[in-house]
Design a protein around this motif. Structure first.
Motif, PDB file in Angstrom:
ATOM      1  N   THR A   1      45.774  28.486  43.898  1.00 58.21           N
ATOM      2  CA  THR A   1      46.692  27.571  43.230  1.00 58.21           C
ATOM      3  C   THR A   1      46.376  27.511  41.739  1.00 58.21           C
ATOM      4  N   THR A   2      47.255  26.855  40.996  1.00 51.93           N
ATOM      5  CA  THR A   2      46.990  26.707  39.562  1.00 51.93           C
ATOM      6  C   THR A   2      45.723  25.900  39.318  1.00 51.93           C
ATOM      7  N   ALA A   3      45.405  24.997  40.248  1.00 52.47           N
ATOM      8  CA  ALA A   3      44.195  24.184  40.097  1.00 52.47           C
ATOM      9  C   ALA A   3      42.922  24.990  40.312  1.00 52.47           C
ATOM     10  N   CYS A   4      43.025  26.127  40.986  1.00 54.98           N
ATOM     11  CA  CYS A   4      41.834  26.921  41.309  1.00 54.98           C
ATOM     12  C   CYS A   4      41.142  27.467  40.078  1.00 54.98           C
ATOM     13  N   TRP A   5      41.890  27.693  38.993  1.00 54.61           N
ATOM     14  CA  TRP A   5      41.246  28.255  37.804  1.00 54.61           C
ATOM     15  C   TRP A   5      40.110  27.352  37.346  1.00 54.61           C
ATOM     16  N   GLY A   6      40.376  26.045  37.278  1.00 50.31           N
ATOM     17  CA  GLY A   6      39.341  25.114  36.852  1.00 50.31           C
ATOM     18  C   GLY A   6      38.264  24.924  37.902  1.00 50.31           C
ATOM     19  N   ILE A   7      38.669  24.880  39.171  1.00 45.44           N
ATOM     20  CA  ILE A   7      37.711  24.686  40.253  1.00 45.44           C
ATOM     21  C   ILE A   7      36.724  25.840  40.327  1.00 45.44           C
ATOM     22  N   LEU A   8      37.234  27.059  40.172  1.00 47.52           N
ATOM     23  CA  LEU A   8      36.405  28.254  40.300  1.00 47.52           C
ATOM     24  C   LEU A   8      35.747  28.662  38.986  1.00 47.52           C
ATOM     25  N   GLY A   9      36.153  28.035  37.892  1.00 47.89           N
ATOM     26  CA  GLY A   9      35.615  28.428  36.595  1.00 47.89           C
ATOM     27  C   GLY A   9      36.071  29.807  36.175  1.00 47.89           C
ATOM     28  N   LYS A  10      37.314  30.156  36.518  1.00 46.02           N
ATOM     29  CA  LYS A  10      37.851  31.480  36.186  1.00 46.02           C
ATOM     30  C   LYS A  10      39.098  31.322  35.339  1.00 46.02           C
ATOM     31  N   SER A  11      39.506  32.430  34.730  1.00 45.79           N
ATOM     32  CA  SER A  11      40.679  32.440  33.862  1.00 45.79           C
ATOM     33  C   SER A  11      41.695  33.450  34.372  1.00 45.79           C
ATOM     34  N   PRO A  12      43.006  33.158  34.246  1.00 43.44           N
ATOM     35  CA  PRO A  12      44.009  34.163  34.619  1.00 43.44           C
ATOM     36  C   PRO A  12      43.806  35.483  33.882  1.00 43.44           C
ATOM     37  N   GLY A  13      43.248  35.419  32.680  1.00 40.42           N
ATOM     38  CA  GLY A  13      43.024  36.638  31.911  1.00 40.42           C
ATOM     39  C   GLY A  13      41.983  37.564  32.501  1.00 40.42           C
ATOM     40  N   ASP A  14      41.183  37.055  33.447  1.00 47.85           N
ATOM     41  CA  ASP A  14      40.161  37.877  34.089  1.00 47.85           C
ATOM     42  C   ASP A  14      40.713  38.729  35.228  1.00 47.85           C
ATOM     43  N   VAL A  15      41.926  38.430  35.683  1.00 47.06           N
ATOM     44  CA  VAL A  15      42.495  39.081  36.858  1.00 47.06           C
ATOM     45  C   VAL A  15      43.185  40.381  36.450  1.00 47.06           C
ATOM     46  N   MET A  16      43.130  41.379  37.325  1.00 48.59           N
ATOM     47  CA  MET A  16      43.566  42.728  36.982  1.00 48.59           C
ATOM     48  C   MET A  16      45.011  42.803  36.482  1.00 48.59           C
ATOM     49  N   CYS A  17      45.905  41.966  37.045  1.00 48.61           N
ATOM     50  CA  CYS A  17      47.306  42.066  36.617  1.00 48.61           C
ATOM     51  C   CYS A  17      47.545  41.461  35.237  1.00 48.61           C
ATOM     52  N   ALA A  18      46.520  40.870  34.618  1.00 46.00           N
ATOM     53  CA  ALA A  18      46.623  40.447  33.221  1.00 46.00           C
ATOM     54  C   ALA A  18      46.460  41.621  32.275  1.00 46.00           C
ATOM     55  N   SER A  19      45.878  42.716  32.774  1.00 45.18           N
ATOM     56  CA  SER A  19      45.530  43.825  31.877  1.00 45.18           C
ATOM     57  C   SER A  19      46.053  45.186  32.318  1.00 45.18           C
ATOM     58  N   SER A  20      46.769  45.268  33.445  1.00 48.74           N
ATOM     59  CA  SER A  20      47.208  46.595  33.891  1.00 48.74           C
ATOM     60  C   SER A  20      48.507  46.531  34.684  1.00 48.74           C
ATOM     61  N   ARG A  21      49.153  47.682  34.761  1.00 49.51           N
ATOM     62  CA  ARG A  21      50.317  47.918  35.616  1.00 49.51           C
ATOM     63  C   ARG A  21      50.169  49.326  36.190  1.00 49.51           C
ATOM     64  N   MET A  22      50.943  49.639  37.247  1.00 47.63           N
ATOM     65  CA  MET A  22      50.890  50.984  37.831  1.00 47.63           C
ATOM     66  C   MET A  22      52.296  51.523  38.056  1.00 47.63           C
ATOM     67  N   VAL A  23      52.457  52.800  37.752  1.00 50.56           N
ATOM     68  CA  VAL A  23      53.715  53.505  37.959  1.00 50.56           C
ATOM     69  C   VAL A  23      53.625  54.304  39.260  1.00 50.56           C
TER      70      VAL A  23
ATOM     71  N   SER B   1      48.655  39.525  29.613  1.00 48.19           N
ATOM     72  CA  SER B   1      48.184  38.981  28.340  1.00 48.19           C
ATOM     73  C   SER B   1      47.422  39.979  27.481  1.00 48.19           C
ATOM     74  N   ASP B   2      46.805  40.966  28.104  1.00 48.68           N
ATOM     75  CA  ASP B   2      45.976  41.920  27.348  1.00 48.68           C
ATOM     76  C   ASP B   2      46.049  43.288  28.017  1.00 48.68           C
ATOM     77  N   PRO B   3      47.177  44.007  27.883  1.00 44.71           N
ATOM     78  CA  PRO B   3      47.321  45.297  28.568  1.00 44.71           C
ATOM     79  C   PRO B   3      46.287  46.309  28.092  1.00 44.71           C
ATOM     80  N   ARG B   4      45.457  46.760  29.011  1.00 42.66           N
ATOM     81  CA  ARG B   4      44.414  47.737  28.668  1.00 42.66           C
ATOM     82  C   ARG B   4      44.571  49.058  29.411  1.00 42.66           C
ATOM     83  N   THR B   5      45.134  49.010  30.628  1.00 45.50           N
ATOM     84  CA  THR B   5      45.214  50.217  31.454  1.00 45.50           C
ATOM     85  C   THR B   5      46.609  50.372  32.038  1.00 45.50           C
ATOM     86  N   LEU B   6      47.161  51.559  31.920  1.00 43.15           N
ATOM     87  CA  LEU B   6      48.371  51.920  32.659  1.00 43.15           C
ATOM     88  C   LEU B   6      47.981  52.958  33.689  1.00 43.15           C
ATOM     89  N   TRP B   7      48.216  52.626  34.956  1.00 40.95           N
ATOM     90  CA  TRP B   7      47.884  53.504  36.069  1.00 40.95           C
ATOM     91  C   TRP B   7      49.094  54.322  36.490  1.00 40.95           C
TER      92      TRP B   7
END
Length: 317
Positions: free
Chosen positions: A239-261, A32-38
């Motif tokens: 699970t998909t339900a964990c985002w609400g349970i944990l109060g976290k967002s998929p956008g906070d996870v590293m694979c939302a913002s980076s990839r590696m070659v 969702s928000d690519p910031r780093t290419l490794w």
């Protein structure tokens, strides 16, 4: 998918890409928000650490040296895809064992990116040719170049338990050289010893003060404390339900913002993988191009839960 090479403690977990062992929808993360290419520069390293997540060593060449021309090709793709990436990261292995690391870092800096190089600051970095190259890059590009040095613990004995006798002293010599050469530094530590975050940061602050190192121990981006990825500890599936349970967002996870070659031994071309932590897992290989790597990633590995979602960690700066 059932071709992953890891073995979970619970044999029912992390087996189906889209469904957990309990039959619930597995969480996934979009780019969702690519910031780093490794770029993984190769898995060869001058030392062999006890708990290296990528099993780097003087013998491990499962990922071979990536070359400047290959890096340039992906930088071209970045511009063509308009990802908006701001940072290019180089990891290994030990990146300074790759004979083209200075050229690769320089190419990224010349295109206006910030460059982050992960290093143990030991002998490969201290070769005269590499030192000359680093001084030149720092002089030309200033704070857009940063070396993140692995200092597993602020205490020499505990650091050396992981990296071998004498490693702490050698790394400190490298850090003092970086300080004197005007190269910006950060530090990566580990949390395996059970001390509180406050205790760990106070220990690093005292270490930096003793050696005159301009690193902020209390800035999480400058002194990064990584959670441990102990395969002997069972972790929950996300699970998909964990985002609400944990109060976290998929956008906070590293694979939302980076990839590696990576470049696999024997492969004709590089591949793009979802995560710096999982270079060997075929289920997390997304294709050869950045266009192919734009799809969502299912969190089908213990590291996804332990390091990224529950640990809240990221390898980026």
């Amino acid at each position: 998918m059932k071709d992953q090479v890891f073995e979970a403690l619970d044999p029912g977990k992390f087996r189906d890409r889209e469904v957990t062992a309990k039959g619930e929808a597995r969480a996934s993360v979009a780019l969702s928000d690519p910031r780093t290419l490794w770029f993984n520069t190769g898995t060869l390293c001058n030392i062999e650490c006890v708990n290296c997540y990528i099993e780097s060593s003087p013998e491990n060449d499962r990922l071979v040296y990536i070359r400047s021309a290959e890096v340039a090709e992906y930088l071209d793709q970045l511009e063509a895809r308009n990802w908006g990436v701001r940072e290019i990261g180089f990891t290994g292995g030990e990146p300074f064992m790759n004979p083209e690391i200075i050229a690769m870092a320089g190419a990224a800096l010349e295109r206006g990116y910030e460059v982050l190089i992960l290093t143990n600051a030991m002998r490969p970095m201290m070769r005269p040719k590499v030192q000359d190259g680093l001084r030149d890059l720092a002089a030309m590009h200033g704070n857009r170049l940063i070396l993140r040095v692995s200092v597993d613990h602020w205490d020499a004995c505990l650091h050396d338990e992981e990296r071998g006798a004498g490693s702490f002293a050698k790394t400190l010599r490298g850090m003092e050289w970086l300080r004197d050469s005007g190269v910006r530094m950060a530090v990566a530590g580990r949390t395996v010893w059970g001390e509180s975050e406050a205790e760990a940061r106070a220990g690093y602050a005292a270490l930096y003060a003793r050696h005159g190192l301009a690193v902020d121990a209390f800035d999480p981006a400058m002194t990064v404390l990584f959670p441990e990825m102990d395969s002997r500890v069972d972790v929950p599936e996300i699970t998909t339900a964990c985002w609400g349970i944990l109060g976290k967002s998929p956008g906070d996870v590293m694979c939302a913002s980076s990839r590696m070659v990576v470049k696999r031994k024997g492969a004709d071309r590089c591949a793009v993988v979802a995560c710096t932590l999982l270079p060997y897992e075929s289920a997390f290989e997304l294709g050869e191009t950045l266009a192919e790597a734009e799809g969502k990633v299912f969190l089908n590995h213990p590291h996804c839960a332990k390091f990224c979602v529950l640990g809240g960690a990221s390898c980026s700066g």
